[in-house]
Every structure is written in structure tokens, then in C-alpha cells.
Design a protein around this motif. Structure first.
Motif, PDB file in Angstrom:
ATOM      1  N   PRO A   1      -4.919  -2.240 -11.130  1.00 56.78           N
ATOM      2  CA  PRO A   1      -3.748  -1.685 -10.453  1.00 56.78           C
ATOM      3  C   PRO A   1      -4.011  -0.276  -9.911  1.00 56.78           C
ATOM      4  CG  PRO A   1      -3.422  -1.715 -12.836  1.00 56.78           C
ATOM      5  CD  PRO A   1      -4.726  -2.387 -12.587  1.00 56.78           C
ATOM      6  N   VAL A   2      -3.352   0.070  -8.817  1.00 57.44           N
ATOM      7  CA  VAL A   2      -3.409   1.451  -8.328  1.00 57.44           C
ATOM      8  C   VAL A   2      -2.771   2.333  -9.402  1.00 57.44           C
ATOM      9  CG1 VAL A   2      -2.563   3.059  -6.574  1.00 57.44           C
ATOM     10  CG2 VAL A   2      -3.305   0.758  -5.906  1.00 57.44           C
ATOM     11  N   PRO A   3      -3.483   3.369  -9.875  1.00 53.47           N
ATOM     12  CA  PRO A   3      -2.920   4.208 -10.955  1.00 53.47           C
ATOM     13  C   PRO A   3      -1.583   4.838 -10.562  1.00 53.47           C
ATOM     14  CG  PRO A   3      -5.248   4.728 -10.579  1.00 53.47           C
ATOM     15  CD  PRO A   3      -4.825   3.806  -9.478  1.00 53.47           C
ATOM     16  N   ASP A   4      -0.714   5.049 -11.555  1.00 54.32           N
ATOM     17  CA  ASP A   4       0.613   5.650 -11.326  1.00 54.32           C
ATOM     18  C   ASP A   4       0.526   6.991 -10.604  1.00 54.32           C
ATOM     19  OD1 ASP A   4       2.180   3.696 -12.237  1.00 54.32           O
ATOM     20  OD2 ASP A   4       2.629   4.605 -14.199  1.00 54.32           O
ATOM     21  N   ALA A   5      -0.518   7.764 -10.932  1.00 54.14           N
ATOM     22  CA  ALA A   5      -0.660   9.097 -10.334  1.00 54.14           C
ATOM     23  C   ALA A   5      -0.815   9.010  -8.819  1.00 54.14           C
ATOM     24  CB  ALA A   5      -1.865   9.805 -10.939  1.00 54.14           C
ATOM     25  N   TRP A   6      -1.192   7.864  -8.343  1.00 53.70           N
ATOM     26  CA  TRP A   6      -1.419   7.680  -6.904  1.00 53.70           C
ATOM     27  C   TRP A   6      -0.352   6.788  -6.281  1.00 53.70           C
ATOM     28  CZ3 TRP A   6      -7.325   6.113  -7.432  1.00 53.70           C
ATOM     29  CH2 TRP A   6      -8.035   7.205  -7.964  1.00 53.70           C
ATOM     30  N   LYS A   7       0.834   6.747  -6.867  1.00 53.90           N
ATOM     31  CA  LYS A   7       1.825   5.764  -6.412  1.00 53.90           C
ATOM     32  C   LYS A   7       2.308   6.032  -4.986  1.00 53.90           C
ATOM     33  CE  LYS A   7       5.823   7.920  -8.632  1.00 53.90           C
ATOM     34  NZ  LYS A   7       6.871   7.765  -9.629  1.00 53.90           N
ATOM     35  N   LEU A   8       2.216   7.290  -4.532  1.00 51.16           N
ATOM     36  CA  LEU A   8       2.578   7.561  -3.132  1.00 51.16           C
ATOM     37  C   LEU A   8       1.341   7.701  -2.245  1.00 51.16           C
ATOM     38  CD1 LEU A   8       5.635  10.025  -3.310  1.00 51.16           C
ATOM     39  CD2 LEU A   8       5.639   7.581  -2.838  1.00 51.16           C
ATOM     40  N   TYR A   9       0.171   7.417  -2.814  1.00 50.32           N
ATOM     41  CA  TYR A   9      -1.064   7.524  -2.045  1.00 50.32           C
ATOM     42  C   TYR A   9      -1.422   6.179  -1.420  1.00 50.32           C
ATOM     43  CZ  TYR A   9      -2.616  12.108  -3.897  1.00 50.32           C
ATOM     44  OH  TYR A   9      -2.744  13.436  -4.200  1.00 50.32           O
ATOM     45  N   GLY A  10      -1.543   6.174  -0.112  1.00 46.25           N
ATOM     46  CA  GLY A  10      -2.114   5.033   0.592  1.00 46.25           C
ATOM     47  C   GLY A  10      -3.114   5.567   1.588  1.00 46.25           C
ATOM     48  N   GLY A  11      -3.737   4.699   2.369  1.00 43.92           N
ATOM     49  CA  GLY A  11      -4.586   5.117   3.471  1.00 43.92           C
ATOM     50  C   GLY A  11      -5.573   6.200   3.093  1.00 43.92           C
TER      51      GLY A  11
ATOM     52  N   MET B   1       0.721   3.554   3.301  1.00 42.41           N
ATOM     53  CA  MET B   1       1.890   3.143   2.508  1.00 42.41           C
ATOM     54  C   MET B   1       2.825   2.223   3.274  1.00 42.41           C
ATOM     55  SD  MET B   1       1.599   4.201  -0.529  1.00 42.41           S
ATOM     56  CE  MET B   1       3.257   3.908  -1.154  1.00 42.41           C
ATOM     57  N   PHE B   2       2.808   2.294   4.600  1.00 46.25           N
ATOM     58  CA  PHE B   2       3.695   1.418   5.375  1.00 46.25           C
ATOM     59  C   PHE B   2       3.007   0.133   5.826  1.00 46.25           C
ATOM     60  CE2 PHE B   2       6.030   5.511   6.443  1.00 46.25           C
ATOM     61  CZ  PHE B   2       7.068   5.252   5.558  1.00 46.25           C
ATOM     62  N   GLY B   3       1.746  -0.047   5.431  1.00 50.95           N
ATOM     63  CA  GLY B   3       1.053  -1.287   5.754  1.00 50.95           C
ATOM     64  C   GLY B   3       1.830  -2.482   5.209  1.00 50.95           C
ATOM     65  N   GLY B   4       1.897  -3.537   6.002  1.00 50.64           N
ATOM     66  CA  GLY B   4       2.578  -4.752   5.553  1.00 50.64           C
ATOM     67  C   GLY B   4       4.080  -4.701   5.673  1.00 50.64           C
ATOM     68  N   THR B   5       4.613  -3.612   6.230  1.00 50.11           N
ATOM     69  CA  THR B   5       6.062  -3.502   6.423  1.00 50.11           C
ATOM     70  C   THR B   5       6.370  -3.514   7.921  1.00 50.11           C
ATOM     71  OG1 THR B   5       6.314  -1.100   6.739  1.00 50.11           O
ATOM     72  CG2 THR B   5       6.028  -1.874   4.471  1.00 50.11           C
ATOM     73  N   THR B   6       7.659  -3.435   8.231  1.00 50.59           N
ATOM     74  CA  THR B   6       8.067  -3.385   9.644  1.00 50.59           C
ATOM     75  C   THR B   6       8.242  -1.952  10.128  1.00 50.59           C
ATOM     76  OG1 THR B   6      10.355  -3.603   8.930  1.00 50.59           O
ATOM     77  CG2 THR B   6       9.219  -5.634   9.589  1.00 50.59           C
TER      78      THR B   6
ATOM     79  N   LEU C   1       0.156   7.576   5.161  1.00 44.66           N
ATOM     80  CA  LEU C   1       1.276   6.632   5.255  1.00 44.66           C
ATOM     81  C   LEU C   1       0.902   5.407   6.085  1.00 44.66           C
ATOM     82  CD1 LEU C   1       4.218   9.154   5.789  1.00 44.66           C
ATOM     83  CD2 LEU C   1       3.458   8.077   3.660  1.00 44.66           C
ATOM     84  N   GLY C   2      -0.179   5.519   6.851  1.00 41.20           N
ATOM     85  CA  GLY C   2      -0.566   4.407   7.736  1.00 41.20           C
ATOM     86  C   GLY C   2       0.110   4.473   9.083  1.00 41.20           C
TER      87      GLY C   2
ATOM     88  N   THR D   1       9.552   2.513  -1.368  1.00 47.41           N
ATOM     89  CA  THR D   1       8.949   2.651  -2.706  1.00 47.41           C
ATOM     90  C   THR D   1       9.981   2.738  -3.828  1.00 47.41           C
ATOM     91  OG1 THR D   1       8.933   5.068  -2.549  1.00 47.41           O
ATOM     92  CG2 THR D   1       6.970   3.900  -1.744  1.00 47.41           C
ATOM     93  N   GLY D   2      11.212   3.129  -3.492  1.00 51.97           N
ATOM     94  CA  GLY D   2      12.205   3.345  -4.539  1.00 51.97           C
ATOM     95  C   GLY D   2      12.021   4.662  -5.262  1.00 51.97           C
ATOM     96  N   THR D   3      11.141   5.504  -4.732  1.00 55.03           N
ATOM     97  CA  THR D   3      10.903   6.818  -5.342  1.00 55.03           C
ATOM     98  C   THR D   3      11.661   7.888  -4.565  1.00 55.03           C
ATOM     99  OG1 THR D   3       8.694   6.133  -5.979  1.00 55.03           O
ATOM    100  CG2 THR D   3       9.116   8.505  -5.950  1.00 55.03           C
TER     101      THR D   3
END
Lengths: 79, 587
Positions: free
Chosen positions: B18-28, B59-64, B483-484, B511-513
């Protein structure tokens, strides 16, 4: 006096001779004419634009001089 | 929940974590950086076992989310020697994200250097590594066709492929990403990441998302509302709503030429007599005349649609674009004034798997040596195709310039400068000099305020205000890359305050954050901090944050401009790094 006018992208439809294209055209004007005067005369759309006089940015109130090259672009970018 | 797929090419194992919690807002870019920062020793050989090649959707990959489908590819760079993130359009980011994949991280080196592997991830997340030795040496287009022949007829998949240049571990090799029609024409071009892929024996990555939909959101209603606001801002801005869709990125050629900032004949002049012949307006008219596709998104969900297909004189697809950077590098910088000749060079780079910015700059340096004449498109194509056989062209501008004894080599941190001369666009010179990535215009795109009148105005010919401009944009860009989001959303974001608010709302709803909007820019600072610290460990000093000397000594016509930002000012760009490192608990 004369300045050369070059209009780019879709502004080329507003060339003073009505022939379109981006080649610079000579344009006769009175001393004291500003960039804004030319924009009004050509009827360019009221939107942001990028204006160069002799390759340097120029404000609407800039005075034009004999032999100047005026180039006008609509909002464009790339990267 | 997002996962990281770990692939070890030494023992050919694959594992999920799993992507570690510390990186929950990290993408790209943030996620590729975090993995490289933690896993790759700074003194590692970029082509050795310890380097890790990372593919991460934002982070926005796979979304609209509009324009949210960018892909980050990262590793220690064989070209710069530092940390690298190369950013690409195409379909792979969305495809990975829809399967819940935060990143693919490939380490190790296969025992057999002649082996070629395809890494395949099916829509049910089953993973396989298959020998595809018969694909060795194929160009990206032939590889795409070979892949398509192995897939079910109704499949939906995206690819990352490596051309002959990457297989040869050339330092200018990029990685091709498939576009919505399956053409391998989008690129993680910069920094030689194709060479890293080649070192790991990976010829292709194939990911199917057949049957997978868009991702769920923590608050769907809020997400949809925010995407509407964001789309509205993109559409109503003149640049992203009209200029880019109508003319593509190559609309810049005439405006940079007018400003005296279009590098010509290996950065010896700032304007090109055939600029209009290779510019976006001529390109649009020619594509329309030949029945080509004049405007489409390079990935699903793009609402700007600056991509286009170039057709030959018989109306057959040749290549994408060409984009502004390619029209410049193969065009003005090589004094080639014909879009068909430029497209031929672009196609060759695309098929061989070479970065067109690096290659155009390299060919211009090669021409400057007198080996062939400026404007010699046939000679340039021959030199390009010869690759490593008779010269060092595939290793880039610096290697070529040194071999052929050229004094004027336009590189920073060993990477070639893109399509804006820093003498007449001083802000971009600050970005080129100081970027963690080597000379890179997208790292902090000051052309906005310097030339285009977006996000304010800063005189491009003066050093005043350039450091603040570059610094702010480098931080903002690092955030967008994470964010992508496509960098072109920066145009409305800079001028329309609601656009930035919409990004914050989209990320919270997805993300709900909940967090302060200022945390977005803090994310950008954190990304740059990881990159700066990594590069310092790899041996970079302030001496690496400099342009080649000729930009301070050789006047550039037509304005006779010199780069005049002081070294002290350049050294102030990353003044936030110590504090941010402390906040992150690093060092």
C-alpha cells in the motif's frame, strides 16, 4: 508617417487591407497615434492581447513612430 | 486505497504494497520523488541495479477532473545525474489509477542483458513478466503494433514502450506513452529515462483497464460541482479556451520570434526568418488542407485539446503535432524552415525513442561544428538515424558538442535548453539555471508573465522580478505535477482565482481529507525540497545552478540581450528548502 502592422493567429482576419495573412503591412497614420488608436481603427475584438512594438512589449497608450513595427497577438500560449 | 507495484528485474519478482499513509496526498511527481528519495542511493549508477524507475499517475488520475491525466515518470537521471521527473500525457496515468495503482516501481537488472521483457498488468491486477526478445530493436510504432496483435480484440489498454535508443541506453532516450488512439506518440522525453528502462530490460509496459470505470470519490457531489467550476475557468480563459485548442502549442513560434526569444542556429540569434512557415498558424492551415485532425485531447478528460496529428502530403498520419518545442528544436534551432521536414525528424525521434528537445538542440550543435550545414534536413535525419554508430548524437547536446569541439553548448546540468532564449526571456533563464531537473522550461514556466501577459507582466529583458516569478512557478508546478494536472491549467489558475479554489475542492472531495488550501503550495515546496536534497547528496552545488557562460557574454540579436540575473539572486531561489526540510523531518 508609416508603421508596419502584423496581426497573428485569428487576428489576421483584421488586416487593414482585408487580405488576411500574417505578413506585416504598411499603415499610414498621423503623428501622435497610439497603439489603442490602431486597435480601435482595425476593430480588433475587445479581449486581452499581447502587443509588441519593435519586439518589445508596448502599452495601449504607447505612441507610434515612423518605421515602427507593431505586432499584435490574441491570448495564446503553449509550452 | 492505492498500491505500489514493486517489480524486481533481478529476480523477476512482483509484489504489491500500500502507498504509506505519510504519502496519502502524494501522487505523480511527489510520489516518484518520495520513492526515489528513499530507495535510490544518491551515488547509484543510473543504469545500475540500484536505480528505480517509477511510473505514477497524479492524484486526479482515473477521475473526471479536467486535464487530470498526466503521468509522472521518475528515476535517477543518466543525463543529469540528479533526480528526474519527466511528465507525459497519454492514457497510461488514467489506466493505472483506475486499477488502484499509485505507482509502479521497477528496480534491479536482469541477468541476461539481451533479454527483453513485457510487463503486463491485466484489469484484474494480475501481473506477468514475459520474454519478448523478438521485439528487440523495434521502433515504438512497430512495438505498438506487436503489442496490439497480442491483445484481445475488445481490450482497452495503454502502454509505455521503449525504442532502440532506450535499448542502447542512450542518454537522450525517452519513454513513449500511448495516446487515446493507441499511437505511441506522447513522451516522458527528458533526462534519459528510456535508458533506465533499457537497463532494466523492459521493452513494454501494457496495462488493461477493460471494464474499469472512473474512480469513486469520498464526496461525489462536491467533486462534480468542483469539476464544473474548474472546467468553466479553463474554457473561459483565452489561452486554454481558444488559443491552444485552435492552434496547439506551436502558436508560440511567431510570438517568441517577435519577442526576439526564439533560439535560432544553436542559440546564436533570437529570431528566425522562416518562423511563420513553421508556426502554429501555418501548421493549422496545412493540417486542415490535408484532412488531418486539428484538435484533440492527448488523454481522456482533456478539455483544452491542444494535440493534433500531422499528416503527410498524401493525408497519411505521420506524427503528433509537431509541438512547439519540436518545431523550434528541429526547426529554428537547426535553421530548417519546413514543417514536413520537421515532422519527418519528429517521427524518427518518436520511433527511435528520443527526446525531441534534446535531439534538436544536439543536431544544432552538430551543425554548429560544421559537420553538416544549418538547414540540412536530410543530413540531420541521417545523423539522427546513425545514432550511436558513428557519433554520439543519441547521448545529447553536451556529449556531441564536446566530441565535435563546439564552444557554444546550451545545457544546464548536462540537459539541453528548450525553446526560449534566456537572454531575451530572463525569467526562464532563472528556471533553466536553478531547476532540479536540468534546463527545463516546464519546471517554472515564466513565459506566462514574461511574454504572454498571463498572471501579470514582468519585463523579459530585465533581471528585475525574475527570481520571485520563477520560484513561485516552480513551487506551483511541482504541485500540479503531483496532482496529475496538465501544466496548461496554470494559465486560468494564474488569472482566475476560482480555478485554484476548484483544485482544492476537487482534491478534498476526492480524497475525503480536509486541509487548508495553503497545503497545496506546501506540497510543491515539499516536492522541490526532496529534489534539492537528493541532488545535493548526488554532488550538486550552486555551481550547477548556472547557465553556460556565453549567455552572459555573447549578445543576442535582435535586442543585443545578455542574461543579467546575478548569481546571488539565482542562489536565493531555493531559500525555503532548509525550513521545509525541517518541517518534513528530513536531514
Amino acid at each position: 508617417m508609416n508603421v508596419d502592422i502584423a496581426l497573428f493567429a485569428y487576428l489576421s482576419d483584421y488586416q487593414p487591407d482585408g487580405k488576411g495573412g500574417r505578413g506585416a503591412r504598411p499603415f499610414a497614420l498621423e503623428p501622435g497615434t497610439t497603439v489603442a488608436d490602431i486597435i480601435r481603427t482595425l476593430g480588433l475584438p475587445d479581449e486581452p492581447r499581447v502587443v509588441f512594438v519593435n519586439g518589445r512589449h508596448a502599452a495601449d497608450e504607447a505612441l507610434l513612430a515612423e518605421g515602427d513595427r507593431l505586432a499584435i497577438f490574441p491570448p495564446v500560449a503553449g509550452g | 486505497m492505492r498500491d505500489i507495484l514493486r517489480v524486481n528485474m533481478t529476480d523477476l519478482s512482483t509484489t504489491w504494497e500500500p502507498v504509506p499513509d505519510a504519502w496519502k496526498l502524494y501522487g505523480g511527481r511527489a510520489l516518484t520523488d518520495a520513492i526515489i528519495y528513499n530507495d535510490v542511493p544518491a551515488d547509484a549508477d543510473p543504469l545500475g541495479s540500484a536505480n528505480v524507475l517509477v511510473f505514477a499517475p497524479g492524484m486526479f488520475g482515473g477521475t473526471t477532473a479536467p486535464n487530470g491525466g498526466r503521468l509522472s515518470v521518475g528515476a535517477k537521471s543518466p543525463l543529469t545525474g540528479g533526480i528526474k521527473e519527466s511528465n507525459s500525457g497519454g492514457q497510461l496515468a488514467h489506466t493505472l489509477a483506475r486499477l488502484g495503482i499509485g505507482a509502479i516501481a521497477i528496480s534491479g537488472i536482469p541477468a541476461d542483458p539481451a533479454a527483453r521483457y513485457a510487463l503486463t498488468i491485466e484489469a484484474d491486477r494480475s501481473v506477468s513478466l514475459t520474454r519478448v526478445d523478438e521485439w528487440a530493436g523495434l521502433g515504438n510504432y512497430e512495438t505498438a503494433a506487436a503489442i496490439a496483435a497480442t491483445r484481445p480484440a475488445e481490450d482497452r489498454f495503454a502502454t509505455a514502450t521503449n525504442g532502440p535508443a532506450g535499448e542502447a541506453m542512450a542518454r537522450a532516450a525517452g519513454i513513449a506513452i500511448s495516446d487515446p488512439k493507441g499511437y505511441p506518440n506522447r513522451f516522458a522525453g527528458r533526462g534519459g529515462l528510456g535508458a533506465v528502462m533499457g537497463s532494466k530490460g523492459i521493452k513494454a509496459i501494457i496495462v488493461s483497464d477493460k471494464g474499469a470505470g472512473f474512480l469513486e470519490h469520498a464526496d461525489k457531489e462536491a467533486f462534480v460541482a468542483a469539476t464544473k467550476n474548474f472546467t468553466k475557468a479553463i474554457k473561459e480563459h483565452g489561452v486554454s479556451g481558444t488559443g491552444l485548442p485552435m492552434y496547439g502549442t506551436n502558436v508560440l513560434t511567431n510570438i517568441l520570434n517577435e519577442a526576439g526569444g526564439l533560439p535560432t542556429r544553436n542559440f546564436s540569434a533570437g529570431s528566425f526568418e522562416f518562423a511563420d512557415a513553421i508556426g502554429g498558424e501555418t501548421q493549422r492551415a496545412t493540417i486542415l488542407e490535408r484532412g488531418g485532425d486539428v484538435s484533440h485531447g492527448c488523454s481522456t478528460g482533456c478539455v483544452i485539446k491542444c494535440s493534433r496529428y500531422w499528416s503527410d502530403k498524401d493525408g497519411n498520419y505521420k506524427t503528433k503535432g509537431p509541438e512547439y518545442e519540436t518545431a523550434w528544436s528541429m526547426g529554428a534551432d537547426c535553421a530548417i524552415g519546413d514543417l514536413d521536414e520537421i515532422a519527418e525528424l519528429d517521427r524518427a525521434c518518436g520511433d527511435l525513442g528520443l527526446d525531441t528537445i534534446e535531439m534538436g538542440a544536439t543536431l544544432a550543435v552538430y551543425m554548429d561544428s560544421g559537420a553538416i550545414q544549418f538547414g540540412d534536413a536530410a543530413g540531420a535525419l541521417a545523423a539522427l538515424r546513425d545514432g550511436l554508430a558513428d557519433n554520439v548524437i543519441w547521448d545529447g547536446a553536451e556529449a556531441t558538442g564536446k566530441k565535435f569541439g563546439v564552444a557554444r553548448i546550451p545545457v544546464v546540468k548536462h540537459q539541453a535548453l528548450p525553446a526560449y532564449d534566456p537572454r531575451s526571456v530572463q525569467g526562464i533563464g532563472v528556471t533553466y539555471a536553478t531547476s532540479t531537473q536540468g534546463a527545463d522550461h516546464t519546471a517554472g514556466y515564466t513565459i506566462t508573465a514574461n511574454i504572454l501577459g498571463v498572471g501579470g507582466t514582468v519585463n523579459p529583458l530585465s533581471p528585475e522580478g525574475q527570481v520571485t516569478l520563477s520560484k513561485t512557478l516552480q513551487i506551483a508546478t511541482a504541485m500540479l505535477d503531483s496532482l496529475g494536472l496538465c501544466i496548461f491549467v496554470a494559465f486560468p489558475v494564474l488569472d482566475i482565482p476560482e480555478a485554484f479554489v476548484a483544485i482544492h475542492e476537487m482534491l478534498e472531495a476526492h480524497t475525503g481529507t480536509k486541509y487548508d488550501i495553503a497545503a497545496l503550495m506546501q506540497m510543491g515546496r515539499e516536492v522541490l525540497t526532496m529534489e534539492r536534497l537528493y541532488n545535493e547528496r548526488a554532488g550538486f552545488t550552486s555551481a550547477d545552478d548556472r547557465l553556460p557562460e556565453f549567455f552572459r557574454t555573447d549578445k543576442l540579436p535582435p535586442h543585443d540581450a545578455l542574461f543579467t540575473v546575478t548569481d546571488a539572486d539565482l542562489d536565493s531561489v531555493f531559500d525555503f528548502v532548509p525550513e521545509t526540510a525541517k518541517e518534513m523531518g528530513l536531514q
